[in-house]
Enzyme design. Sequence first.
Site, PDB file in Angstrom:
ATOM      1  N   ASP A   8     -24.460   1.424 -47.819  1.00 16.74           N
ATOM      2  CA  ASP A   8     -25.759   1.848 -47.418  1.00 16.74           C
ATOM      3  C   ASP A   8     -26.748   0.722 -47.252  1.00 16.74           C
ATOM      4  O   ASP A   8     -27.181   0.161 -48.244  1.00 16.74           O
ATOM      5  CB  ASP A   8     -26.512   2.922 -48.572  1.00 16.74           C
ATOM      6  N   GLU A  39     -27.767   4.933 -43.230  1.00 13.71           N
ATOM      7  CA  GLU A  39     -28.522   5.933 -43.572  1.00 13.71           C
ATOM      8  C   GLU A  39     -29.891   5.661 -44.299  1.00 13.71           C
ATOM      9  O   GLU A  39     -30.827   6.490 -44.236  1.00 13.71           O
ATOM     10  CB  GLU A  39     -27.734   7.047 -44.500  1.00 13.71           C
ATOM     11  N   ASN A  40     -30.029   4.579 -44.843  1.00 12.35           N
ATOM     12  CA  ASN A  40     -31.367   4.184 -45.881  1.00 12.35           C
ATOM     13  C   ASN A  40     -32.175   3.070 -45.228  1.00 12.35           C
ATOM     14  O   ASN A  40     -32.713   2.447 -45.725  1.00 12.35           O
ATOM     15  CB  ASN A  40     -30.786   4.041 -47.159  1.00 12.35           C
ATOM     16  N   HIS A  68     -28.974  11.669 -45.352  1.00 12.26           N
ATOM     17  CA  HIS A  68     -30.083  11.228 -44.660  1.00 12.26           C
ATOM     18  C   HIS A  68     -30.337  10.990 -43.040  1.00 12.26           C
ATOM     19  O   HIS A  68     -31.110  10.324 -42.560  1.00 12.26           O
ATOM     20  CB  HIS A  68     -30.703   9.935 -45.201  1.00 12.26           C
ATOM     21  N   HIS A 150     -19.056   9.966 -48.260  1.00 16.94           N
ATOM     22  CA  HIS A 150     -20.341   9.767 -48.746  1.00 16.94           C
ATOM     23  C   HIS A 150     -20.899  11.019 -49.550  1.00 16.94           C
ATOM     24  O   HIS A 150     -20.988  12.106 -49.487  1.00 16.94           O
ATOM     25  CB  HIS A 150     -21.512   9.929 -47.614  1.00 16.94           C
ATOM     26  N   HIS A 175     -23.303   6.326 -50.932  1.00 16.08           N
ATOM     27  CA  HIS A 175     -24.265   6.991 -51.297  1.00 16.08           C
ATOM     28  C   HIS A 175     -24.654   6.901 -52.752  1.00 16.08           C
ATOM     29  O   HIS A 175     -25.933   6.920 -53.063  1.00 16.08           O
ATOM     30  CB  HIS A 175     -23.680   8.430 -51.297  1.00 16.08           C
ATOM     31  N   HIS A 177     -24.940   4.027 -54.165  1.00 13.68           N
ATOM     32  CA  HIS A 177     -25.205   2.631 -54.041  1.00 13.68           C
ATOM     33  C   HIS A 177     -25.072   1.737 -54.977  1.00 13.68           C
ATOM     34  O   HIS A 177     -25.578   0.544 -55.382  1.00 13.68           O
ATOM     35  CB  HIS A 177     -26.867   2.702 -54.147  1.00 13.68           C
TER      36      HIS A 177
HETATM   37 FE   LIG Z   1     -27.695   6.045 -49.413  1.00 14.77          FE
HETATM   38 FE   LIG Z   2     -26.745   9.291 -49.075  1.00 12.35          FE
END
Ligand SMILES: [Fe+2]
Ligand SMILES: [Fe+2]
Length: 259
Positions: A8, A39-40, A68, A150, A175, A177
């Site tokens: 991520d 996604e972030n 996300h 994820h 996901h 992190h």
């Molecule tokens: Fe994430």
């Molecule tokens: Fe996520």
Amino acid sequence: MRILFLGDIVGKPGYSAVLKHAEELRKKEQLDALVVNAENASDGSGLMPRQYNRLLEAGVDAITLGDHIYRCREIIPVLETSKRMVKPANYPGDATGRTWTIVDTPAGPLGIISLLGRVYMRPVDCPFDAVDAALEEIGDATKHILVDVHAEATSDKQLLGRYLDGKVTAVLGTHTHVPTADAHVMEHGTAFQCDVGMSGPYDSIIGRDVRRVMKTTRSFEPCHFHVATGDIRLCGAIVESKANGHAKSIRRFEMSVSE
Ligand SMILES: [Fe+2]
Ligand SMILES: [Fe+2]
């Protein structure tokens, strides 16, 4: 085939670090493919079309997302047409995006699939059924397949890893992190790691400013969680695969990036 998968990308610190180091990493690690979970990327949530374009220009071959995925609505038209990005394959059929894709690399085609877990997450379709359907559609088009799982729970990811052992090249988690210390090649030749870690600021609570998250958690007063700025690292896994698509090795990847 040598593949680097980065977890991520969180906010500007993570995004800028990937842009800055992608080309050098491709050379240094002799990569055939660079795949990222983005996604972030946009201020900690979602991905903007401009960022999508710049990641590809910088040398990223394919992008996975996660829960996300639609946070920046501007990405939806890009997801409609892009062959470099996938949606979680166990999202509803009406959700925009491809359930799998194949990108060309110097070592041959590489298939990409994203799955969402079901423990402590918004309800989604069965990831086992979804990945079976995607693999059937991919068929003989490629033997090299990377699956981004994820998910919140390590057990959720381990189960999908075991289920896919021998059927894909790698099952790599995202996901949460936080990188896990379990990178290994499983019995039937699939590389696995519960979470490859985020690419972003590690002096944080999963990428966000510690004080803000602490205050809201203790006081219940909502506030915007700014993306943190300290201890920026690129984290992921490097997988090397054999001609039959099975993994030869997996190595945790971690690189500190000066601010
Ligand atoms: Fe994430
Ligand atoms: Fe996520």
